[in-house]
Design an enzyme around this catalytic site. Structure first.
Site, short mmCIF file in Angstrom:
data_model
loop_
_atom_site.label_atom_id
_atom_site.label_comp_id
_atom_site.label_asym_id
_atom_site.label_seq_id
_atom_site.Cartn_x
_atom_site.Cartn_y
_atom_site.Cartn_z
N HIS A 1 -26.68 -25.21 13.69
CA HIS A 1 -25.35 -24.68 13.38
C HIS A 1 -24.33 -25.81 13.21
O HIS A 1 -23.17 -25.70 13.61
CB HIS A 1 -24.88 -23.71 14.47
CG HIS A 1 -24.07 -22.56 13.96
ND1 HIS A 1 -24.60 -21.33 13.68
CD2 HIS A 1 -22.75 -22.45 13.66
CE1 HIS A 1 -23.67 -20.51 13.24
NE2 HIS A 1 -22.53 -21.17 13.21
N TYR B 1 -24.67 -12.11 9.88
CA TYR B 1 -24.66 -12.16 11.33
C TYR B 1 -25.09 -10.79 11.85
O TYR B 1 -24.64 -9.76 11.34
CB TYR B 1 -23.26 -12.49 11.87
CG TYR B 1 -22.88 -13.94 11.76
CD1 TYR B 1 -23.74 -14.94 12.22
CD2 TYR B 1 -21.65 -14.32 11.24
CE1 TYR B 1 -23.38 -16.28 12.14
CE2 TYR B 1 -21.28 -15.66 11.16
CZ TYR B 1 -22.16 -16.63 11.61
OH TYR B 1 -21.80 -17.96 11.53
#
Length: 395
Positions: free
Chosen positions: A277, A131
Site C-alpha cells: 500500500h 474496497y
C-alpha cells in the site's frame, strides 16, 4: 529559462510547489516512521544491473500483455485516492493519458471523479479498484456500476481492513474538499494555479460515494460512514463472493507473503499485485521488491504477478520485471505528473519511464521486454529472504 523536465523527481518538485500542502503530503508520505515508504524505493535503487556490449539491440519492443490485454509497456496506472484533488478532474485526465499511452488506468473506490464520469470521458475500457466494505449492498452496487461502465478488470485491495496511521494526514487535517482552516486557506492562497483549476470543476468530493449510499449526501456525512466501513472481518470467503459477482478479470492487491499468494490462487483470481500500500499501512513491512521474488516463485506459474511500490523510473520497471513481475503499477509517479501539469504531466511521466525502460533494456543487451529475467541482475538480492538465509549460513 524553464528547466527541462528529465526525471520523475523533477515532476515531484513541481507538485510540491503547485499543490496545497495537505494533498502533496498525502501523496508523499507513509505510515508511522515511513521506513517502508522509503524502503520501497531504496531497495529498488540498490539492485544493480549487468551491462552487456556488442549485442544487436535494434528494433526493440516494450510491448507485452497484462491479463490478456495488449499494453505498450509493462506499466499500469495504480488506483490512487484523491487524484482529483491534486489536479481538477484528475482521474479523467489520468485515464485519457493512459489510453493514449496504451496502458491500463485503474480508478479507485475513493476517487474524486466517479466511475460514470471516467467512463463518459474514456475512449477505452479502464480497470476499477474495489474496497471491500461492511455494506455489501454498496459493494454489490459498485461492482454493478463497474460492469455497466465496461470496466475490463476488477482489482480488490486486501490490505485495508484497518487504516494505518499517517502522521502527516492527521497534522494536515486531510479532507476532500479541504477544510477551510487558517493553515489550509494559507496553503491554497499560495497555489493560484491549483485554485483556478479547482474552481472550474464541480468534482471536488468522493464521486463514487456521495449520492450512491443511503444517508451520505454531502461532505459532512462522509467521515463517519468511511470510519465504520472498512471491514476487519474480511476473509478469503469474501473474495470468493466477489468472484461470483464479477465474471471478468480479477486481480488481488496487497499480497506480500507467499502463503497469502498461495491462498489467492484458490479464489479464481487471475493475478496478484505484490504491494504494501505504498508504505501507508504496516510500517516495518517488507518492501514490495523484497517480497516479489518469493511470491513470484510460489505462484508465478499459475497466475500473473505484478508489483506496486517505489517505481520512479524505467530502471525500476526493468528491475521489477527481472525479479519476477509480469508488469508494474505506478502510483506516485503518475500523481507527480498529474499535479505538475494535468494530462500533459501524466503523459510526460509515462514518456520518461518509457524512454528510461527502453534505454536500460538496450544497455542490458536485450531487444524485447519479454526476454528480461534475473540474468540481467548483477548480483543476488541480499534483501531477499532466501539469500539472507544463505548469507547467515556462510557467516
Amino acid at each position: 529559462m524553464t528547466r527541462p523536465i528529465t526525471s520523475i523527481d523533477d515532476l515531484r518538485a513541481l507538485v510540491e510547489r503547485r499543490v496545497p500542502r495537505m494533498f502533496y503530503q498525502f501523496c508523499e508520505s507513509g505510515s508511522w516512521t515511513e521506513s517502508t515508504f522509503r524502503a520501497n524505493q531504496n531497495d529498488l535503487t540498490a539492485i544493480r544491473l549487468r551491462q552487456r556490449v556488442a549485442r544487436d539491440i535494434t528494433d526493440r519492443s516494450l510491448e507485452t500483455t497484462m491479463i490478456g490485454e495488449k499494453v505498450s509497456m509493462p506499466v499500469a496506472i495504480a488506483p490512487t485516492g484523491l487524484a482529483g484533488m491534486l489536479y481538477a478532474d484528475g482521474e479523467i485526465l489520468g485515464a485519457k493519458a493512459a489510453a493514449k499511452a496504451h496502458i491500463p488506468f485503474t480508478l479507485p473506490t475513493m476517487s474524486i471523479c466517479s466511475i460514470e464520469d471516467v467512463a463518459a470521458h474514456s475512449a477505452v475500457p479502464f480497470w476499477f479498484q474495489l474496497y471491500v466494505m461492511r455494506d455489501k449492498t454498496y459493494v454489490r452496487s459498485l461492482i454493478g456500476r463497474a460492469k455497466a461502465a465496461g470496466c475490463s478488470a476488477l482489482i480488490v485491495t486486501l490490505d485495508l481492513q484497518v487504516v494505518g496511521q499517517r502522521h502527516k494526514d492527521i497534522i494536515n487535517g486531510l479532507s476532500a474538499p479541504p477544510r477551510l482552516t487558517l493553515p489550509s486557506l494559507v496553503s491554497m492562497a499560495t497555489k493560484p494555479r491549483w485554485c483556478l483549476h479547482m474552481l472550474q470543476t464541480r468534482r471536488r468530493n468522493f464521486g463514487n460515494i456521495i449520492g450512491h449510499v443511503k444517508g451520505v449526501d454531502d461532505i459532512q456525512s462522509i467521515p463517519a460512514w468511511i470510519a465504520e466501513q472498512f471491514d476487519p472481518a474480511l476473509s478469503w470467503d469474501d473474495i470468493k463472493w466477489i468472484r461470483d459477482q464479477w465474471a471478468g478479470k480479477l486481480i488481488l492487491k496487497g499480497i506480500l507473503d507467499p502463503e497469502d499468494a498461495e491462498l489467492a490462487t484458490q479464489t479464481g483470481a487471475d493475478a496478484v499485485i505484490v504491494s504494501n500500500h505504498g508504505g501507508r499501512q504496516l510500517d516495518g513491512a517488507l518492501s514490495a521488491i523484497s517480497a516479489l521474488p518469493d511470491v513470484a516463485r510460489t505462484v508465478g506459474a499459475r497466475m500473473e504477478v505484478f508489483l506496486d511500490g517505489g517505481i520512479r523510473s524505467g530502471q525500476d520497471v526493468i528491475k521489477a520485471v527481472a525479479s519476477g513481475a509480469k508488469a508494474v503499477f505506478i502510483g506516485r509517479s503518475w500523481l507527480y505528473g498529474l499535479g505538475a501539469d494535468g494530462e500533459r504531466g501524466v503523459t510526460t511521466a509515462l514518456n520518461i519511464i518509457r524512454k528510461e525502460l527502453d534505454l536500460t533494456m538496450a544497455f542490458c543487451g536485450l531487444r524485447h521486454i519479454e526476454d528480461v529475467d534475473q540474468r540481467i541482475l548483477a548480483a543476488p538480492h541480499l534483501h531477499q529472504r532466501s539469500d539472507m538465509r544463505i548469507l547467515a549460513m556462510i557467516t
